[in-house]
Design an enzyme around this catalytic site. Structure first.
Site, PDB file in Angstrom:
ATOM      1  N   GLN A  24       0.874  -1.167   0.000  1.00  0.00           N
ATOM      2  CA  GLN A  24       0.000   0.000   0.000  1.00  0.00           C
ATOM      3  C   GLN A  24       0.907   1.210   0.000  1.00  0.00           C
ATOM      4  O   GLN A  24       2.024   1.175   0.511  1.00  0.00           O
ATOM      5  CB  GLN A  24      -0.935   0.007   1.205  1.00  0.00           C
ATOM      6  CG  GLN A  24      -2.080  -0.981   1.016  1.00  0.00           C
ATOM      7  CD  GLN A  24      -3.092  -0.891   2.115  1.00  0.00           C
ATOM      8  OE1 GLN A  24      -2.906  -1.501   3.145  1.00  0.00           O
ATOM      9  NE2 GLN A  24      -4.148  -0.149   1.888  1.00  0.00           N
ATOM     10  N   SER A  25       0.431   2.306  -0.584  1.00  0.00           N
ATOM     11  CA  SER A  25       1.296   3.444  -0.887  1.00  0.00           C
ATOM     12  C   SER A  25       1.767   4.244   0.314  1.00  0.00           C
ATOM     13  O   SER A  25       2.851   4.817   0.282  1.00  0.00           O
ATOM     14  CB  SER A  25       0.594   4.388  -1.863  1.00  0.00           C
ATOM     15  OG  SER A  25       0.344   3.701  -3.063  1.00  0.00           O
ATOM     16  N   THR A  26       0.965   4.325   1.370  1.00  0.00           N
ATOM     17  CA  THR A  26       1.351   5.145   2.528  1.00  0.00           C
ATOM     18  C   THR A  26       1.069   4.398   3.821  1.00  0.00           C
ATOM     19  O   THR A  26       0.232   3.491   3.860  1.00  0.00           O
ATOM     20  CB  THR A  26       0.564   6.477   2.562  1.00  0.00           C
ATOM     21  OG1 THR A  26      -0.826   6.191   2.778  1.00  0.00           O
ATOM     22  CG2 THR A  26       0.744   7.271   1.272  1.00  0.00           C
ATOM     23  N   GLN A  29      -2.555   4.601   4.735  1.00  0.00           N
ATOM     24  CA  GLN A  29      -3.403   3.607   4.082  1.00  0.00           C
ATOM     25  C   GLN A  29      -3.296   2.258   4.789  1.00  0.00           C
ATOM     26  O   GLN A  29      -4.300   1.559   4.943  1.00  0.00           O
ATOM     27  CB  GLN A  29      -3.013   3.442   2.609  1.00  0.00           C
ATOM     28  CG  GLN A  29      -3.434   4.576   1.725  1.00  0.00           C
ATOM     29  CD  GLN A  29      -2.994   4.371   0.288  1.00  0.00           C
ATOM     30  OE1 GLN A  29      -2.108   3.581  -0.003  1.00  0.00           O
ATOM     31  NE2 GLN A  29      -3.634   5.104  -0.604  1.00  0.00           N
ATOM     32  N   GLY A  65       3.378   0.616   2.923  1.00  0.00           N
ATOM     33  CA  GLY A  65       3.607   2.013   3.272  1.00  0.00           C
ATOM     34  C   GLY A  65       4.555   2.726   2.325  1.00  0.00           C
ATOM     35  O   GLY A  65       4.935   3.861   2.579  1.00  0.00           O
TER      36      GLY A  65
END
Length: 179
Positions: A24-26, A29, A65
């Protein structure tokens, strides 16, 4: 399991491990969108249904992340290494954008999967990058994923510029200063 899927998976694939790439990107999230993370981990069930044993499932989630556009993704590098060494029979990801958000990384993975006879599975289907039609579709999915990132950035930048033109843009000030 559909007959198309059963046709693509052969004994040489099942002799190698199944790799699940979770990202997941962050960090936000990861903490707030737990449903996406769960859906990604559930792809393990697909590998089991296709014939891989539980001890053959390799989960790579060290890039949780981290944006797919980042260069420093140790998990993705591990995936690339294991595919290129012929350790992977299948690579799984919820969607193409989980694997890569730029064409260079995506097409490098496709090429390595084709050369090492590694399948790719996402939520939409099972693909063999060595077959022209599957590779064409995967290439388009990767291009659309990269375009999606460009459109999102353009929208965000447009909103920032619009706010600045109105005089409403407030950026963080150095410590000790206030608006």
């Amino acid at each position: 399991m559909s007959t198309e899927r059963a046709f693509k998976v052969n004994p040489s694939h099942l002799q190698r491990d199944a790799y699940l790439y979770v990202r997941q990107s962050t960090l936000r999230q990861v903490l707030e969108n737990t449903e996406s993370t769960q859906r990604q981990y559930q792809l393990r069930d697909q590998a089991l249904a296709l014939g891989w044993a539980g001890d053959q499932l390799q989960v790579i989630d060290s890039d949780l992340g981290k944006s797919g556009a980042e260069r420093d993704r140790d998990g993705f590098q591990q995936l690339i290494t294991d595919v290129s060494l012929g350790r992977a029979g299948i690579v799984m990801g919820l969607e193409v954008s989980r694997l890569a958000r730029n064409s260079m990384d995506w097409h490098r993975l496709l090429e390595l999967c084709a050369l090492s006879e590694t399948l790719i599975l996402d939520e939409d289907g099972l693909y063999d990058p060595a077959h022209f039609n599957d590779r064409l579709l995967l290439g388009m999915k990767g291009t659309l994923s990269e375009a999606e990132l460009h459109v999102l950035r353009a929208r965000l930048q447009g909103g920032i510029r619009h706010k600045a033109q109105r005089g409403d843009l407030k950026l963080p000030l150095p410590v000790g200063l206030v608006y």
